[in-house]
Motif scaffolding. Structure first.
Motif, mmCIF file in Angstrom:
data_model
loop_
_atom_site.group_PDB
_atom_site.id
_atom_site.type_symbol
_atom_site.label_atom_id
_atom_site.label_comp_id
_atom_site.label_asym_id
_atom_site.label_seq_id
_atom_site.Cartn_x
_atom_site.Cartn_y
_atom_site.Cartn_z
ATOM 1 N N SER A 181 -49.942 57.379 28.094
ATOM 2 C CA SER A 181 -51.143 58.310 28.733
ATOM 3 C C SER A 181 -52.415 58.711 28.055
ATOM 4 C CB SER A 181 -50.382 59.640 29.458
ATOM 5 O OG SER A 181 -49.406 59.775 29.650
ATOM 6 N N CYS A 182 -53.464 59.001 29.296
ATOM 7 C CA CYS A 182 -55.265 59.338 28.213
ATOM 8 C C CYS A 182 -54.764 60.714 29.277
ATOM 9 C CB CYS A 182 -55.405 57.928 28.905
ATOM 10 S SG CYS A 182 -57.436 58.327 28.380
ATOM 11 N N ALA A 183 -55.504 61.028 28.487
ATOM 12 C CA ALA A 183 -56.171 62.948 29.258
ATOM 13 C C ALA A 183 -57.178 63.421 29.025
ATOM 14 C CB ALA A 183 -54.774 63.841 28.690
ATOM 15 N N THR A 205 -67.409 64.308 34.188
ATOM 16 C CA THR A 205 -66.362 64.298 34.853
ATOM 17 C C THR A 205 -65.587 62.808 34.554
ATOM 18 O OG1 THR A 205 -67.622 65.843 36.664
ATOM 19 C CG2 THR A 205 -66.413 63.613 37.685
ATOM 20 N N PHE A 206 -64.424 62.420 34.732
ATOM 21 C CA PHE A 206 -63.413 60.913 34.784
ATOM 22 C C PHE A 206 -63.635 60.247 35.585
ATOM 23 C CE2 PHE A 206 -60.733 58.934 32.355
ATOM 24 C CZ PHE A 206 -59.566 58.736 33.418
ATOM 25 N N THR A 266 -49.220 47.254 33.480
ATOM 26 C CA THR A 266 -50.523 48.120 34.219
ATOM 27 C C THR A 266 -51.099 48.652 33.846
ATOM 28 O OG1 THR A 266 -48.400 47.289 36.276
ATOM 29 C CG2 THR A 266 -50.103 48.568 36.773
ATOM 30 N N ILE A 267 -52.072 48.390 34.313
ATOM 31 C CA ILE A 267 -53.257 49.850 34.433
ATOM 32 C C ILE A 267 -53.652 50.685 35.418
ATOM 33 C CG2 ILE A 267 -54.998 48.685 34.289
ATOM 34 C CD1 ILE A 267 -57.083 50.028 32.351
ATOM 35 N N SER A 268 -53.578 52.118 35.412
ATOM 36 C CA SER A 268 -54.060 53.181 36.707
ATOM 37 C C SER A 268 -54.140 53.876 35.602
ATOM 38 C CB SER A 268 -52.706 53.646 37.584
ATOM 39 O OG SER A 268 -51.668 54.446 36.386
ATOM 40 N N ARG A 269 -54.434 55.018 37.070
ATOM 41 C CA ARG A 269 -55.731 56.221 36.828
ATOM 42 C C ARG A 269 -55.252 57.527 38.067
ATOM 43 N NH1 ARG A 269 -61.978 54.985 36.415
ATOM 44 N NH2 ARG A 269 -61.883 57.484 35.723
ATOM 45 N N ASP A 270 -55.061 58.260 37.881
ATOM 46 C CA ASP A 270 -55.601 59.940 38.551
ATOM 47 C C ASP A 270 -55.997 60.480 38.384
ATOM 48 O OD1 ASP A 270 -54.595 62.035 40.184
ATOM 49 O OD2 ASP A 270 -52.257 61.719 39.870
ATOM 50 N N ASN A 271 -57.259 60.293 39.289
ATOM 51 C CA ASN A 271 -59.095 61.168 38.947
ATOM 52 C C ASN A 271 -58.150 62.405 38.904
ATOM 53 O OD1 ASN A 271 -59.926 58.462 38.205
ATOM 54 N ND2 ASN A 271 -61.359 58.111 40.368
ATOM 55 N N ALA A 272 -57.963 62.659 39.861
ATOM 56 C CA ALA A 272 -57.633 64.599 40.694
ATOM 57 C C ALA A 272 -56.498 65.036 39.449
ATOM 58 C CB ALA A 272 -56.728 64.234 41.721
ATOM 59 N N LYS A 273 -56.227 64.216 38.482
ATOM 60 C CA LYS A 273 -55.146 64.470 36.781
ATOM 61 C C LYS A 273 -56.223 64.528 36.067
ATOM 62 C CE LYS A 273 -50.995 64.528 39.424
ATOM 63 N NZ LYS A 273 -48.853 64.751 39.051
#
Length: 119
Positions: free
Chosen positions: A21-23, A28-29, A69-76
């Motif tokens: 995980s990457c926080a 703005t990410f 698998t790379i993914s992201r959750d911009n809301a978080k």
């Protein structure tokens, strides 16, 4: 300015799985592209996978395609790298990076997290 912090590294046997995980905090990410790099002693950073700012397009290096698998959750403000069927050659320090789509350069980096795959 963007601060990135990786978590989720560790030790796993060949064939196992780990999720990184990457926080992100600060700027703005969601406006930035994101990538995962890795580095082994004596070698340069090498890109593993990248994903564009809205998460619609992902790129993988051949040596991880079909396994990672790379993914992201911009809301978080979070990025992820799911790693399956790990191999000893995947052992490295993994870094999360982010950068402006206009420059195609990753100027923000985390401190890295160690992934060790035993045979």
């Amino acid at each position: 300015q963007v601060q990135l912090e990786e978590s989720g590294g560790g030790w796993v046997q060949t064939g196992g799985s780990l999720g990184l995980s990457c926080a992100a905090s600060g700027r703005t990410f969601s406006s930035l592209n994101m990538a995962w790099f890795r580095q082994t002693p004596g070698k340069e950073h090498e890109i593993v996978a990248s994903i564009n700012s809205d998460g619609e397009r992902a790129f993988y290096k051949d040596f991880v395609r079909g396994r990672f698998t790379i993914s992201r959750d911009n809301a978080k403000n979070m990025g992820y790298l799911q790693m399956n069927n790990l191999k000893p050659e995947d052992t490295a320090v993994y870094y999360c990076a982010a950068g402006s789509p206009t420059t195609a350069h990753f100027e923000y980096w985390g401190q890295g997290t160690q992934v060790t795959v035993s045979s």
